[in-house]
Design an enzyme around this catalytic site. Structure first.
Site, short mmCIF file in Angstrom:
data_model
loop_
_atom_site.label_atom_id
_atom_site.label_comp_id
_atom_site.label_asym_id
_atom_site.label_seq_id
_atom_site.Cartn_x
_atom_site.Cartn_y
_atom_site.Cartn_z
N GLY A 44 -5.44 5.00 4.24
CA GLY A 44 -4.48 6.01 4.68
C GLY A 44 -3.10 5.44 4.91
N HIS A 50 0.14 3.56 -3.01
CA HIS A 50 -1.10 4.35 -3.13
C HIS A 50 -0.92 5.45 -4.18
CE1 HIS A 50 -1.42 3.02 1.25
NE2 HIS A 50 -2.53 2.57 0.74
N GLY A 160 -5.24 -2.05 -6.08
CA GLY A 160 -3.94 -2.64 -6.32
C GLY A 160 -3.98 -4.16 -6.46
N GLN A 161 -3.17 -4.67 -7.36
CA GLN A 161 -3.03 -6.12 -7.52
C GLN A 161 -2.51 -6.77 -6.23
OE1 GLN A 161 -0.31 -7.60 -10.66
NE2 GLN A 161 0.03 -9.30 -9.24
N LYS A 162 -1.86 -5.96 -5.40
CA LYS A 162 -1.37 -6.50 -4.12
C LYS A 162 -2.48 -7.24 -3.38
CE LYS A 162 0.99 -5.70 0.02
NZ LYS A 162 0.05 -5.06 0.94
N ASP A 163 -3.72 -6.70 -3.48
CA ASP A 163 -4.88 -7.33 -2.85
C ASP A 163 -5.73 -7.96 -3.95
OD1 ASP A 163 -4.68 -6.28 0.10
OD2 ASP A 163 -4.25 -4.57 -1.19
N SER A 198 3.62 -1.61 1.86
CA SER A 198 2.39 -1.77 2.62
C SER A 198 2.43 -0.82 3.81
CB SER A 198 2.27 -3.21 3.12
OG SER A 198 1.32 -3.30 4.16
N SER A 199 1.27 -0.29 4.18
CA SER A 199 1.21 0.57 5.37
C SER A 199 1.66 -0.20 6.60
CB SER A 199 -0.22 1.08 5.58
OG SER A 199 -0.68 1.72 4.42
P1 AMP Z 1 -4.95 0.01 1.79
O1 AMP Z 1 -4.76 1.44 2.20
O2 AMP Z 1 -3.89 -0.92 2.30
O3 AMP Z 1 -6.35 -0.49 2.01
O4 AMP Z 1 -4.73 0.00 0.22
C1 AMP Z 1 -5.46 0.85 -0.62
C2 AMP Z 1 -5.23 0.44 -2.05
O5 AMP Z 1 -3.84 0.53 -2.34
C3 AMP Z 1 -5.64 -1.02 -2.33
O6 AMP Z 1 -6.28 -1.08 -3.60
C4 AMP Z 1 -4.33 -1.74 -2.34
O7 AMP Z 1 -4.34 -2.91 -3.13
C5 AMP Z 1 -3.41 -0.69 -2.92
N1 AMP Z 1 -2.01 -0.97 -2.56
C6 AMP Z 1 -1.54 -1.25 -1.33
N2 AMP Z 1 -0.21 -1.52 -1.39
C7 AMP Z 1 0.14 -1.41 -2.70
C8 AMP Z 1 1.36 -1.58 -3.43
N3 AMP Z 1 2.49 -1.93 -2.82
N4 AMP Z 1 1.34 -1.37 -4.76
C9 AMP Z 1 0.21 -1.01 -5.40
N5 AMP Z 1 -0.98 -0.85 -4.78
C10 AMP Z 1 -1.02 -1.04 -3.45
#
Ligand code: AMP
Length: 295
Positions: A44, A50, A160-163, A198-199
């Site tokens: 979220g 996202h 996301g490649q971010k992770d 990033s959140s």
């Molecule tokens: P999270 O809500 O932070 O767990 O992220 C959910 C998904 O969004 C994960 O697959 C993350 O890698 C992806 N994500 C988070 N930040 C980014 C970003 N800046 N660019 C692309 N994907 C992202």
């Protein structure tokens, strides 16, 4: 305008499900005629990153499901589970605008019962990078994504490649547990100054927000040096660590890792793919970022 042009088809509506049985029956209805489904797992506090995953999911499948669940099992005891940003109503609106079909947002109790008889242990892929400094983090992710895959039964899941470490571990999980889910990786979305969205960026003070893109700049500098022939990056990395520390970052890790093994490498070889990756704190905010480089 004729009736048929103004009628809203099922796929134009967003359904919000809180419970697994609701989700299953909703997906049963939506997935008639062999329609394919793509899952975008999130915690979220949705941002453009996202939304870019949702766009990719729409290209990949007929139906898009976004899960919104702040997963308690991936947070360490001193981490930000309680304070992690939660903005459910806004997220649902963003999903609606983005053309998502189903938002699945279960309560903690819907996902985890009190009793816990099984644990999935990860061998080696979580030894370094974020896994090295956040014990239990990837076990928590594998546990919840495994559950989400069983609940949603998607054809495709977008991450996301971010992770990047998460992506590599989940790819391996899919192989070893025969999930039959295609894992798609989305590029990192950045602010204009290069900071990866990033959140958690909402935790940054105004001053920290100005400093924050420094992490990406260091990764870019390392990339440029490697591309211009530096294949033993140790000193280069040390130098960038000092630069970042001077700017106020507290480094968790900064290094070059092999994409395949996620282990740090001393000496880079042609024909291999590497991850230049870093994690660092600015005040209480932990930032991560990476660049993939193929030699
Ligand atoms: P999270 O809500 O932070 O767990 O992220 C959910 C998904 O969004 C994960 O697959 C993350 O890698 C992806 N994500 C988070 N930040 C980014 C970003 N800046 N660019 C692309 N994907 C992202």
């Amino acid at each position: 305008m004729s009736d048929s042009t103004i009628s809203v088809s099922a796929s134009d509506e967003l359904t919000v499900c809180r419970e697994v049985h609701e989700l299953k029956s909703c997906l049963n209805e939506l997935r008639t005629n062999r329609k394919t489904a793509a899952l975008v797992p999130t915690m979220g506090a949705l941002h453009e990153g996202h939304l870019s995953l949702i766009e990719i999911a729409k290209e990949q499948a007929d139906i898009v499901i976004v899960s919104i669940f702040v997963n308690p099992t991936q947070f360490g005891p001193n981490e930000d589970y309680e304070t992690y940003p939660r903005q459910f109503d806004k997220d649902v609106e963003k999903c609606r605008d983005a053309g998502v079909d189903v938002v699945f947002s279960p309560d903690r109790e819907e996902v985890y019962s009190d009793e816990n008889f099984f644990q999935i242990k990860i061998s080696t892929l979580n030894e370094h990078m974020c896994g090295g400094s956040r014990p239990g983090f990837f076990e928590g992710i594998v546990q919840v994504v495994n559950k989400l895959f069983n609940m949603v039964e998607p054809d495709v899941a977008v991450f996301g490649q971010k992770d990047i470490q998460q992506v590599q571990i989940l790819r391996q999980m899919v192989r070893e547990f025969n999930h039959g889910v295609k894992i798609v990786t989305a590029p990192i979305r950045r602010a204009n100054d290069g900071l990866a969205l990033s959140s958690r960026n909402t935790y940054l003070s105004d001053d920290e927000r100005v400093t924050a893109p420094g992490l990406f700049r260091s990764l870019q500098y390392i990339e440029t040096q490697i591309r211009s022939g530096v294949h033993t990056p140790k000193l280069l990395i040390r130098h960038q660590e000092s630069e970042l520390e001077a700017k106020g970052f507290e480094i968790d890790y900064l290094n070059v890792f092999a994409l395949k093994t996620l282990s740090p490498v001393e000496s880079l070889e042609k024909g291999q793919t590497y991850i230049i990756a870093g994690a660092a704190y600015l005040g209480k905010t932990r930032l991560i970022d990476n660049i993939l480089i193929e030699l």
